[in-house]
Design an enzyme around this catalytic site. Sequence first.
Site, PDB file in Angstrom:
ATOM      1  N   GLN A   1       4.186 -13.457  -1.940  1.00 40.13           N
ATOM      2  CA  GLN A   1       4.947 -12.277  -1.474  1.00 40.13           C
ATOM      3  C   GLN A   1       5.769 -12.604  -0.230  1.00 40.13           C
ATOM      4  O   GLN A   1       6.813 -11.997  -0.002  1.00 40.13           O
ATOM      5  CB  GLN A   1       3.989 -11.113  -1.161  1.00 40.13           C
ATOM      6  CG  GLN A   1       3.357 -10.473  -2.381  1.00 40.13           C
ATOM      7  CD  GLN A   1       1.988 -11.044  -2.660  1.00 40.13           C
ATOM      8  OE1 GLN A   1       1.731 -12.234  -2.413  1.00 40.13           O
ATOM      9  NE2 GLN A   1       1.098 -10.233  -3.182  1.00 40.13           N
TER      10      GLN A   1
ATOM     11  N   ASN B   1      -6.419  -6.547   4.406  1.00 40.51           N
ATOM     12  CA  ASN B   1      -5.015  -6.857   4.114  1.00 40.51           C
ATOM     13  C   ASN B   1      -5.001  -8.111   3.244  1.00 40.51           C
ATOM     14  O   ASN B   1      -6.052  -8.680   2.910  1.00 40.51           O
ATOM     15  CB  ASN B   1      -4.227  -7.058   5.422  1.00 40.51           C
ATOM     16  CG  ASN B   1      -2.732  -7.143   5.179  1.00 40.51           C
ATOM     17  OD1 ASN B   1      -2.169  -6.299   4.489  1.00 40.51           O
ATOM     18  ND2 ASN B   1      -2.074  -8.167   5.691  1.00 40.51           N
ATOM     19  N   LYS B   2      -3.803  -8.527   2.875  1.00 38.66           N
ATOM     20  CA  LYS B   2      -3.644  -9.669   1.966  1.00 38.66           C
ATOM     21  C   LYS B   2      -4.509 -10.856   2.388  1.00 38.66           C
ATOM     22  O   LYS B   2      -4.594 -11.173   3.569  1.00 38.66           O
ATOM     23  CB  LYS B   2      -2.160 -10.066   1.943  1.00 38.66           C
ATOM     24  CG  LYS B   2      -1.810 -11.233   1.061  1.00 38.66           C
ATOM     25  CD  LYS B   2      -2.273 -11.080  -0.362  1.00 38.66           C
ATOM     26  CE  LYS B   2      -1.811  -9.804  -1.010  1.00 38.66           C
ATOM     27  NZ  LYS B   2      -2.513  -9.505  -2.290  1.00 38.66           N
TER      28      LYS B   2
ATOM     29  N   ALA C   1       0.796  -1.226   0.000  1.00 43.20           N
ATOM     30  CA  ALA C   1       0.000   0.000   0.000  1.00 43.20           C
ATOM     31  C   ALA C   1       0.836   1.287   0.000  1.00 43.20           C
ATOM     32  O   ALA C   1       0.606   2.174  -0.838  1.00 43.20           O
ATOM     33  CB  ALA C   1      -0.963  -0.029   1.187  1.00 43.20           C
TER      34      ALA C   1
ATOM     35  N   ASP D   1      -3.849  -2.684   3.960  1.00 39.60           N
ATOM     36  CA  ASP D   1      -4.088  -1.902   2.743  1.00 39.60           C
ATOM     37  C   ASP D   1      -5.108  -0.803   2.984  1.00 39.60           C
ATOM     38  O   ASP D   1      -5.111   0.215   2.300  1.00 39.60           O
ATOM     39  CB  ASP D   1      -4.557  -2.802   1.607  1.00 39.60           C
ATOM     40  CG  ASP D   1      -3.360  -3.477   0.967  1.00 39.60           C
ATOM     41  OD1 ASP D   1      -2.855  -4.454   1.552  1.00 39.60           O
ATOM     42  OD2 ASP D   1      -2.897  -2.991  -0.081  1.00 39.60           O
TER      43      ASP D   1
HETATM   44  O1  MRU Z   1      -1.052  -7.436  -3.220  1.00 44.33           O
HETATM   45  P1  MRU Z   1       0.046  -6.741  -2.477  1.00 44.33           P
HETATM   46  O2  MRU Z   1       1.347  -7.447  -2.538  1.00 44.33           O
HETATM   47  O3  MRU Z   1       0.141  -5.288  -2.860  1.00 44.33           O
HETATM   48  O4  MRU Z   1      -0.432  -6.787  -0.962  1.00 44.33           O
HETATM   49  C1  MRU Z   1       0.358  -6.200   0.026  1.00 44.33           C
HETATM   50  C2  MRU Z   1      -0.201  -6.342   1.392  1.00 44.33           C
HETATM   51  O5  MRU Z   1      -1.219  -6.951   1.592  1.00 44.33           O
HETATM   52  C3  MRU Z   1       0.521  -5.623   2.494  1.00 44.33           C
HETATM   53  O6  MRU Z   1       0.354  -6.304   3.710  1.00 44.33           O
HETATM   54  C4  MRU Z   1      -0.058  -4.206   2.657  1.00 44.33           C
HETATM   55  O7  MRU Z   1      -0.102  -3.544   1.431  1.00 44.33           O
HETATM   56  C5  MRU Z   1       0.725  -3.406   3.619  1.00 44.33           C
HETATM   57  S1  MRU Z   1       2.330  -3.029   3.027  1.00 44.33           S
HETATM   58  C6  MRU Z   1       3.137  -2.123   4.194  1.00 44.33           C
END
Ligand code: MRU
Length: 363
Positions: free
Chosen positions: A204, A255-256, A55, A245
């Site tokens: 990730q 979040n993810k 994010a 996010d």
């Molecule tokens: O799909 P992504 O890789 O953008 O998802 C990222 C996440 O879910 C992170 O936990 C979130 O963006 C926080 S990053 C500090």
Amino acid sequence: MKVGGVPYRAIYTAAGGAEVRVIDQTRLPHRFGTLRLETVADAARAIRDMVVRGAPLIGATAAYGVALAMRADPSDASLPKSLALLASARPTAVNLRWALDSAAELLRPLPPGERSDAAFDFATRLCEEDVSRNRSIGRHGLEVFREIAGRAAAAPGPINIMTHCNAGWLATVDWGTATAPVYLAHDEGMRVHVWVRETRPRFQGAALTAWELGQHGVPHTLVSDSAAGHLLARGKVDIVIVGTDRTTAAGDVANKVGTYPLALAARDNGVPFYVAAPSPSIDWTIEDGAGIPIEERDPEEITRVWGVDEDGVERRVRVTPEGTRAANYAFDLTPARLVTGLVTERGVCAPERTALRRMFGRL
Ligand code: MRU
């Protein structure tokens, strides 16, 4: 943070500010390389294709995207067009809207001739603020770790931290959010060990978090997403910390995907579940997490995996029967009641409307 001993940020300018460069996260951990963003379309594509992701980094890339647009064409017609292009790149992280709204507010009243410089200054400032915000989150998170380490003082061994996805420095400009306290703890000699969940379907955790912790020398172990419940039930996790996010004004956290079942398992086993939540990830316009748009991505991210073979050749292979239908939800929602605390740049806050508003002076 350092890559092979050389300090890097996930987004930065080069050639005296003339070039905007990002680390290409689609190639990690197998190839490290950077890409130049030359146009606003490059920036939008980098966000959409997850060359950059996380994010805060999405917000920072959008800010530079606006700057690139203003350099090419600072007219009144170009500004809303570039804002709309960037806004449509990914739906869930509210940092994107926050960065674009802030840029628009600054640039709209300016004469076109002043917009390019102002937009670049804005993007640079946004990045510096991201770094200092993350360091503050790190300091507050470190206090939480110290408390846990103090409680476990009788038991030998490191404190065991579990995280999901990548809320590390690659997801921000530097330091990361959930990883900031981990890096600070490790640097000051506290013994830490991180359980890294692989984070299907795009890995990730396996590809990015394991890579950055490894680059910094932080002890960690990769586990499948499904192993979390087992580890929590066996007392092998002292604390869970993840990123966000979008956190609502009442403390619900998008979040993810996989974060919600992790929070449920943590609660069932009495393990504290913290969310590292920088203020640009708080959406003050939404109270109920059900209002957060949840991104759905290409099903091929589930039916296929990418990696390198024994000879170092990159391959993408199908793991399902041909034609299997798949649905790829990229995020989920963790209700505030399952969150122990939000680690913000201003301190640790209860995931609750009044506490959040008080912390950010919005009462
Ligand atoms: O799909 P992504 O890789 O953008 O998802 C990222 C996440 O879910 C992170 O936990 C979130 O963006 C926080 S990053 C500090």
